[in-house]
Write an enzyme that holds these catalytic residues in place. Structure first.
Site, short mmCIF file in Angstrom:
data_model
loop_
_atom_site.label_atom_id
_atom_site.label_comp_id
_atom_site.label_asym_id
_atom_site.label_seq_id
_atom_site.Cartn_x
_atom_site.Cartn_y
_atom_site.Cartn_z
CB ILE A 132 113.07 -33.91 -16.77
CG1 ILE A 132 112.33 -33.89 -16.82
CG2 ILE A 132 113.80 -33.88 -18.85
CD1 ILE A 132 110.87 -33.76 -17.92
CB VAL A 181 114.92 -26.13 -15.76
CG1 VAL A 181 113.94 -26.64 -17.13
CG2 VAL A 181 115.60 -24.72 -15.39
N GLY A 238 106.97 -32.23 -8.17
CA GLY A 238 106.58 -33.86 -7.22
C GLY A 238 107.71 -33.73 -6.40
CG ASP A 255 107.05 -22.34 -12.37
OD1 ASP A 255 107.14 -22.01 -11.77
OD2 ASP A 255 106.39 -23.17 -13.80
N GLY A 270 112.11 -30.22 -13.41
CA GLY A 270 112.07 -30.84 -11.80
C GLY A 270 112.65 -32.25 -11.81
CE LYS A 330 109.65 -24.76 -13.78
NZ LYS A 330 108.30 -25.35 -13.74
CB ALA A 377 117.94 -24.11 8.15
CD GLU A 426 105.24 -22.97 -8.23
OE1 GLU A 426 105.54 -22.57 -7.11
OE2 GLU A 426 106.08 -23.63 -8.17
P1 NDP Z 1 107.91 -25.56 0.56
O1 NDP Z 1 107.11 -24.60 0.29
O2 NDP Z 1 107.40 -27.29 0.63
O3 NDP Z 1 109.22 -25.60 1.36
C1 NDP Z 1 109.84 -25.23 1.48
C2 NDP Z 1 110.77 -24.95 3.07
O4 NDP Z 1 111.83 -24.28 3.08
C3 NDP Z 1 110.05 -25.58 4.61
O5 NDP Z 1 110.82 -26.73 5.05
C4 NDP Z 1 109.93 -23.98 5.22
O6 NDP Z 1 110.16 -23.99 6.69
C5 NDP Z 1 111.45 -23.43 4.34
N1 NDP Z 1 111.83 -21.97 4.74
C6 NDP Z 1 110.63 -21.06 4.22
N2 NDP Z 1 111.12 -20.04 3.72
C7 NDP Z 1 112.46 -20.29 5.21
C8 NDP Z 1 113.49 -19.13 5.56
N3 NDP Z 1 112.97 -17.25 6.19
N4 NDP Z 1 113.91 -20.34 7.02
C9 NDP Z 1 114.13 -21.31 6.90
N5 NDP Z 1 113.57 -21.89 6.35
C10 NDP Z 1 112.34 -21.91 5.62
O7 NDP Z 1 108.71 -25.89 -1.23
P2 NDP Z 1 109.29 -27.12 -2.23
O8 NDP Z 1 110.00 -28.21 -1.95
O9 NDP Z 1 107.48 -27.28 -3.29
O10 NDP Z 1 109.96 -26.10 -3.30
C11 NDP Z 1 111.38 -26.08 -2.56
C12 NDP Z 1 112.36 -25.19 -3.95
O11 NDP Z 1 112.01 -26.04 -4.85
C13 NDP Z 1 111.55 -23.84 -4.86
O12 NDP Z 1 112.20 -23.18 -5.04
C14 NDP Z 1 110.49 -24.33 -6.48
O13 NDP Z 1 110.69 -23.95 -6.65
C15 NDP Z 1 111.85 -25.48 -6.29
N6 NDP Z 1 111.18 -26.95 -6.63
C16 NDP Z 1 110.35 -27.66 -6.48
C17 NDP Z 1 109.63 -28.55 -6.80
C18 NDP Z 1 108.51 -29.42 -6.61
O14 NDP Z 1 107.34 -29.97 -7.41
N7 NDP Z 1 107.95 -28.74 -5.35
C19 NDP Z 1 109.61 -28.79 -8.92
C20 NDP Z 1 111.03 -28.23 -8.70
C21 NDP Z 1 111.18 -27.33 -8.16
P3 NDP Z 1 109.18 -24.79 6.80
O15 NDP Z 1 108.64 -26.06 6.40
O16 NDP Z 1 109.40 -25.16 8.80
O17 NDP Z 1 107.39 -24.04 6.93
N1 HSE Z 2 103.99 -25.87 -10.89
C1 HSE Z 2 105.29 -26.00 -11.15
C2 HSE Z 2 104.92 -26.79 -12.41
C3 HSE Z 2 106.37 -26.77 -10.44
O1 HSE Z 2 103.46 -26.94 -12.04
O2 HSE Z 2 105.30 -27.48 -13.09
C4 HSE Z 2 107.47 -27.53 -10.24
O3 HSE Z 2 108.03 -26.17 -10.41
#
Ligand code: NDP
Ligand code: HSE
Length: 442
Positions: A137, A133, A307, A202, A135, A206, A46, A191
Site C-alpha cells: 500500500i 509500512v 506478501g 510489528d 506492504g 509501523k 547478498a 512473522e
Molecule cells: P526472509 O526471511 O524471507 O528473507 C531474508 C533474506 O535475507 C534471505 O534471503 C536471507 O538469506 C538474507 N539474509 C539474512 N541475513 C543475512 C545476512 N546476514 N547476510 C546476507 N543475507 C542475509 O525475509 P522477507 O523477505 O520476508 O522480509 C525482508 C524484509 O522485508 C524484512 O525487513 C521484512 O520486515 C520486510 N517486509 C516483509 C514483508 C513480507 O510480506 N514478507 C512485507 C513487508 C515488509 P538466505 O536466503 O540465504 O537465508
Molecule cells: N507479519 C506481518 C503482518 C508481515 O502480518 O502484517 C508484514 O509486515
C-alpha cells in the site's frame, strides 16, 4: 562508478520479498529503465546461503555471501534481509559511500531511522522505505509528499495482516484464537516468531513510522503504547458483534489538546470499530490506513500489507525514485521532523470505552457503579444489563448480570483508575473486559 544512463543496483537478501524484487528487476529491465531514465543493472545479491532454494529462478552467478563489494560498488542498495544487524551497519556503509538506499525493514526504520536519515543528509543521498509500512500500500509517500501541505489530525490503521486475519475469522466464523493463529502461520502471514504479530510489536514499529511522517516528529518506538490481541476471546467477539462493532487491532496516531498544549498520542491496541466504519470492512490479512487531515478530510489507503510479490511492488517504486534522483542530481529529500511535537504519555490519551462487568444482580449495585464512575470523572453514555445466572428475580442471592457500560470520552488515566476501583468494589464480581472505541467521529 557509472555512466549517466546506467546505475548499479545491489540487493541484500533474496527471501520472500528480495527474490521477487530480483526477478522483477531482471524480467522488466527495459520497462524499468524507461521509467527510471537509466538502465538498472542488478550487480549482485547478498544472501546467507547461495545454494538455498529460492521462490524465483535467479542466476546463481549473482548470489554471494560477500556483501561489502556490492555495497561499496553500487549507486542503489536495496536491503531486504530484515533485523537490525547487520542491516543497519550495511546501510550506513552504503549511505556513507554515497548510495541511495531502499529498505522494507520496519524494525530498522522504527529504531534507527534517525541515524540513517542523518547519514543520508551528510552526503545528500536518500533513504526510501515505502515497503516498511503496510506492504504494497502506498502510504509513506502520500504522508511525506502528497499531504505535506495539509495537517494530519489522526491516523487509524490496520497494519498487521496476521492479527487482522485472526480477528476477522474469530468474528465471522466464531473460530478459536489458537486454531486461526496456526492457519495464519501455515499461510505465511505471521512473522517467524508470531509474538511480533500477536503482541503487536510489528504494528507498534509501523505506528512509530506513520506518526513520525504524519506529525513531522521523531517518534521513538518506546513512546508507542502497545497491547496485543492475546486477551481477545470468543465472548468479547460476540459482545462486540451484538453491539454493532467489530474488534480490530488498530494503530492510532493522533494530535491531542493536552491541557492547552499540542501533543501527539501513538498507540496500538485492540479496539471496537463500528461496523459502518470503512476499517470494519477490512477482511482477512489485508491492511488499511485511514487518514483524517484538516483540509483533505477522510482518506483510506487499502490493500495487501504483506506478501513477497506485493511488497516487491513498493520496493521497486522506491528503486525507480532513487534512480531518478541519481539521474537528475541534487540532494535527496530528507525527513521532515521539524515540528518535533511532544509525545503524550499513554495516560493522557482520550477516547471512549466499553467496560464489561459481571455483577451481582441485587438492589443498589447499579447506583454503586454509577457513583464510582462519576467520582472518577467518567461519564456513562450507555448501559446494558443481561441476566446471566439464577432466574430473573426468583433467586436474587445467586443471580448474576453482565453489565456493559459505554462511556463518553474520558482520559485513559481516569478510566484506568476508575476500572481499578470498580474491580475492588463489592458490587462487581469481575471486570471482564475494557475495550477502547475508535473511529466514532470524535
Ligand atoms: P526472509 O526471511 O524471507 O528473507 C531474508 C533474506 O535475507 C534471505 O534471503 C536471507 O538469506 C538474507 N539474509 C539474512 N541475513 C543475512 C545476512 N546476514 N547476510 C546476507 N543475507 C542475509 O525475509 P522477507 O523477505 O520476508 O522480509 C525482508 C524484509 O522485508 C524484512 O525487513 C521484512 O520486515 C520486510 N517486509 C516483509 C514483508 C513480507 O510480506 N514478507 C512485507 C513487508 C515488509 P538466505 O536466503 O540465504 O537465508
Ligand atoms: N507479519 C506481518 C503482518 C508481515 O502480518 O502484517 C508484514 O509486515
Amino acid at each position: 562508478m557509472t555512466d549517466d544512463r546506467r546505475l548499479r543496483v545491489a540487493l541484500l537478501g533474496a527471501g520472500s520479498v528480495g527474490s521477487q524484487v530480483a526477478a522483477l528487476l531482471l524480467q522488466h529491465a527495459d520497462e524499468l529503465a524507461a521509467r527510471a531514465g537509466a538502465e538498472l543493472e542488478l550487480v549482485g545479491i547478498a544472501v546467507r546461503d547461495p545454494d538455498a532454494p529460492r521462490d524465483t529462478d535467479l542466476p546463481r552467478a549473482l548470489l554471494t555471501t560477500d556483501a561489502e563489494p556490492l555495497i561499496l560498488g553500487s549507486d542503489i542498495v536495496i536491503e531486504l534481509m530484515g533485523g537490525i544487524e547487520p542491516a543497519r551497519a550495511m546501510l550506513l556503509q552504503a549511505l556513507t559511500a554515497g548510495a541511495d538506499v531502499v529498505t522494507g525493514n520496519k524494525a530498522l526504520i522504527a529504531t534507527h531511522g534517525p541515524e540513517l536519515f542523518e547519514a543520508a543528509d551528510r552526503v545528500g543521498a536518500s533513504v526510501h522505505y515505502e515497503a516498511a509500512v503496510a506492504g504494497a500500500i502506498p502510504i509513506v509517500r502520500p504522508l511525506r509528499d502528497s499531504l505535506a501541505g495539509d495537517r494530519v489530525q489522526r491516523i487509524l490503521a490496520i497494519v498487521n495482516g496476521t492479527t487482522n486475519y485472526i480477528l476477522d475469522r474469530m468474528d465471522s466464523e466464531g473460530a478459536d484464537y489458537a486454531d486461526v493463529l496456526a492457519d495464519a502461520q501455515r499461510l505465511g502471514y505471521a512473522e517467524a516468531d508470531p509474538t511480533a504479530d500477536v503482541e503487536a510489536f510489528d504494528a507498534a514499529q509501523k505506528a512509530a513510522i506513520l506518526a513520525s511522517l504524519a506529525f513531522h516528529t521523531t517518534v521513538p518506538l518506546d513512546a508507542v503504547h502497545r497491547e496485543g490481541i492475546t486477551a481477545i476471546d470468543a465472548q468479547m467477539m460476540t459482545a462486540a458483534r451484538d453491539a454493532g462493532y467489530v474488534i480490530k487491532l488498530l494503530a492510532v496516531c493522533e494530535r491531542l489538546d493536552d491541557d492547552g498544549a499540542e501533543t501527539i498520542s501513538v498507540r496500538v491496541h485492540p479496539a471496537l470499530v463500528h461496523r459502518d466504519h470503512p476499517l470494519a470492512s477490512v477482511r482477512g490479512a489485508n491492511n488499511a490506513v485511514f487518514v483524517q487531515a484538516e483540509a483533505a478530510g477522510d482518506l483510506m489507503f487499502y490493500g495487501a500489507g504483506a506478501g513477497g510479490i506485493q511488497t516487491a511492488s513498493a520496493v521497486l517504486g522506491d528503486v525507480v525514485s532513487a534512480a531518478r534522483r541519481h539521474i537528475a542530481g541534487g540532494v535527496g529529500v530528507g525527513e521532515s521532523t521539524r515540528a518535533n511535537l511532544p509525545i503524550a504519555p499513554f495516560g493522557h490519551a482520550v477516547t471512549r470505552y466499553q467496560v464489561t462487568l459481571e455483577v451481582d444482580d441485587r438492589p443498589g449495585v447499579l447506583a454503586t457503579i454509577a457513583g464510582i464512575l462519576a467520582d472518577g470523572g467518567v461519564s456513562i453514555a450507555t448501559a446494558q444489563q443481561t441476566i446471566i445466572g439464577g432466574s430473573d428475580g426468583a433467586d436474587l442471592a445467586s443471580s448474576r448480570a453482565l453489565l456493559v457500560i459505554g462511556t463518553h470520552t474520558a482520559r485513559e488515566r481516569d478510566l484506568a483508575a476508575t476500572v481499578e476501583r470498580l474491580g475492588a468494589s463489592d458490587a462487581v464480581e469481575r471486570v471482564l473486559s475494557v475495550l477502547r472505541v475508535e473511529g466514532d467521529g470524535r
